[in-house]
Design a protein around this motif. Sequence first.
Motif, short mmCIF file in Angstrom:
data_model
loop_
_atom_site.label_atom_id
_atom_site.label_comp_id
_atom_site.label_asym_id
_atom_site.label_seq_id
_atom_site.Cartn_x
_atom_site.Cartn_y
_atom_site.Cartn_z
N ASP A 1 -31.30 20.61 -17.44
CA ASP A 1 -31.71 21.79 -16.68
C ASP A 1 -32.72 21.40 -15.60
O ASP A 1 -32.66 21.88 -14.46
CB ASP A 1 -32.31 22.83 -17.63
N GLY A 2 -33.66 20.52 -15.95
CA GLY A 2 -34.63 20.04 -14.96
C GLY A 2 -33.95 19.29 -13.82
O GLY A 2 -34.28 19.49 -12.64
N HIS A 3 -32.99 18.45 -14.17
CA HIS A 3 -32.26 17.72 -13.12
C HIS A 3 -31.48 18.69 -12.24
O HIS A 3 -31.43 18.51 -11.01
CB HIS A 3 -31.29 16.71 -13.75
N LEU A 4 -30.89 19.71 -12.84
CA LEU A 4 -30.14 20.69 -12.05
C LEU A 4 -31.06 21.46 -11.11
O LEU A 4 -30.68 21.76 -9.98
CB LEU A 4 -29.39 21.65 -12.97
N ASP A 5 -32.25 21.78 -11.59
CA ASP A 5 -33.22 22.47 -10.72
C ASP A 5 -33.58 21.59 -9.52
O ASP A 5 -33.64 22.08 -8.39
CB ASP A 5 -34.48 22.83 -11.50
N LYS A 6 -33.77 20.29 -9.76
CA LYS A 6 -34.08 19.38 -8.66
C LYS A 6 -32.91 19.31 -7.68
O LYS A 6 -33.11 19.36 -6.46
CB LYS A 6 -34.35 17.96 -9.21
N LEU A 7 -31.70 19.20 -8.22
CA LEU A 7 -30.52 19.14 -7.35
C LEU A 7 -30.36 20.44 -6.56
O LEU A 7 -29.99 20.41 -5.39
CB LEU A 7 -29.26 18.87 -8.18
N GLY A 8 -30.64 21.55 -7.22
CA GLY A 8 -30.55 22.84 -6.52
C GLY A 8 -31.55 22.90 -5.37
O GLY A 8 -31.23 23.39 -4.28
N GLY A 9 -32.77 22.41 -5.61
CA GLY A 9 -33.78 22.39 -4.55
C GLY A 9 -33.36 21.50 -3.40
O GLY A 9 -33.52 21.86 -2.22
N GLN A 10 -32.83 20.34 -3.71
CA GLN A 10 -32.37 19.44 -2.65
C GLN A 10 -31.20 20.05 -1.89
O GLN A 10 -31.11 19.92 -0.67
CB GLN A 10 -31.96 18.09 -3.25
N LEU A 11 -30.31 20.73 -2.60
CA LEU A 11 -29.17 21.37 -1.96
C LEU A 11 -29.63 22.48 -1.04
O LEU A 11 -29.11 22.64 0.08
CB LEU A 11 -28.22 21.92 -3.03
N ASP A 12 -30.66 23.24 -1.46
CA ASP A 12 -31.21 24.28 -0.59
C ASP A 12 -31.80 23.68 0.68
O ASP A 12 -31.60 24.21 1.78
CB ASP A 12 -32.27 25.08 -1.33
N LYS A 13 -32.52 22.56 0.53
CA LYS A 13 -33.10 21.90 1.71
C LYS A 13 -32.00 21.44 2.66
O LYS A 13 -32.10 21.60 3.87
CB LYS A 13 -33.94 20.70 1.28
N LEU A 14 -30.94 20.86 2.10
CA LEU A 14 -29.82 20.41 2.94
C LEU A 14 -29.13 21.59 3.62
O LEU A 14 -28.74 21.50 4.79
CB LEU A 14 -28.80 19.63 2.11
N ALA A 15 -28.99 22.69 2.89
CA ALA A 15 -28.33 23.85 3.47
C ALA A 15 -29.15 24.43 4.62
O ALA A 15 -28.59 24.88 5.62
CB ALA A 15 -28.12 24.91 2.40
N LYS A 16 -30.48 24.41 4.49
CA LYS A 16 -31.35 24.92 5.55
C LYS A 16 -31.35 23.97 6.75
O LYS A 16 -31.41 24.39 7.90
CB LYS A 16 -32.77 25.11 5.03
N ARG B 1 -19.89 25.05 -8.47
CA ARG B 1 -19.84 24.23 -9.69
C ARG B 1 -21.22 24.12 -10.33
O ARG B 1 -21.36 24.21 -11.56
CB ARG B 1 -19.30 22.84 -9.33
N LEU B 2 -22.26 23.92 -9.52
CA LEU B 2 -23.63 23.84 -10.04
C LEU B 2 -24.05 25.15 -10.70
O LEU B 2 -24.71 25.16 -11.75
CB LEU B 2 -24.61 23.45 -8.93
N GLU B 3 -23.69 26.28 -10.10
CA GLU B 3 -24.01 27.57 -10.71
C GLU B 3 -23.29 27.72 -12.05
O GLU B 3 -23.88 28.22 -13.03
CB GLU B 3 -23.63 28.71 -9.76
N GLY B 4 -22.03 27.28 -12.12
CA GLY B 4 -21.28 27.35 -13.38
C GLY B 4 -21.92 26.48 -14.44
O GLY B 4 -22.05 26.89 -15.61
N ILE B 5 -22.34 25.27 -14.06
CA ILE B 5 -23.00 24.37 -15.00
C ILE B 5 -24.32 24.99 -15.47
O ILE B 5 -24.67 24.95 -16.65
CB ILE B 5 -23.23 22.98 -14.37
N GLY B 6 -25.05 25.60 -14.55
CA GLY B 6 -26.31 26.26 -14.91
C GLY B 6 -26.09 27.38 -15.91
O GLY B 6 -26.84 27.52 -16.88
N ARG B 7 -25.04 28.19 -15.69
CA ARG B 7 -24.73 29.27 -16.64
C ARG B 7 -24.35 28.69 -18.00
O ARG B 7 -24.77 29.20 -19.05
CB ARG B 7 -23.60 30.14 -16.10
N ASP B 8 -23.53 27.63 -17.99
CA ASP B 8 -23.13 26.99 -19.25
C ASP B 8 -24.33 26.44 -20.00
O ASP B 8 -24.43 26.59 -21.22
CB ASP B 8 -22.12 25.87 -19.00
N LEU B 9 -25.25 25.81 -19.27
CA LEU B 9 -26.45 25.26 -19.91
C LEU B 9 -27.33 26.36 -20.50
O LEU B 9 -27.88 26.22 -21.59
CB LEU B 9 -27.25 24.41 -18.92
N GLU B 10 -27.45 27.45 -19.78
CA GLU B 10 -28.25 28.56 -20.29
C GLU B 10 -27.62 29.15 -21.55
O GLU B 10 -28.31 29.46 -22.52
CB GLU B 10 -28.41 29.64 -19.21
#
Length: 188
Positions: free
Chosen positions: A107-122, A154-163
């Motif tokens: 979950d921590g790794h996914l949060d980091k990846l999500g943050g990096q993805l947001d930065k790339l998207a911006k 896919r990341l959102e799906g993985i996040g839901r599965d992990l939760e």
Amino acid sequence: MSEEGQDPGLRERLSRQGEEALGKIAEELAGNPMVTGALSRAFEAREKALQAQEAAMGALGIPSAADIERLTRRLRSVSQRLEGIEDSVDRLDERLESIERGVTSLDGHLDKLGGQLDKLAKAQPKAAAAAKPSRANQKEAKAEAEKRKALEARLEGIGRDLEALRRAVAPGEEPPPRAQERLTVNEG
């Protein structure tokens, strides 16, 4: 010869004669039909007395020694099985804890990846606006955008599965009820 040298020989001879005499007496008693009959009647009487005792105790609802022994063996068997189950539950609990640690780490790794993805998207729209893309670049940009959307989904799906997994593994933080705590059994 001294007296001490003769004494062990005398003792040995007396011991042998005593054993022979006892053996003869035992043979005569065992061969005597009157003695064997008396012994068999005594054993039969003992057996009948035990049966009568068990019947009387059963009528009064008092368990016999054999009943208590069977119950004791059964109780020990149940106790051993219960201990095996408790050990299995402990091992399962340890495995679930390690799975929960792994889920938390992921979950921590996914949060980091999500943050990096947001930065790339911006950063992507700013860079795209600065340069006018050619037709080939537009196709590549479109393909990249589609890949990014697929990755985000896919990341959102993985996040839901992990939760969902976290809720299934550790539904609450309450300790187990007092009645479910491990018991110790002392053999007496």
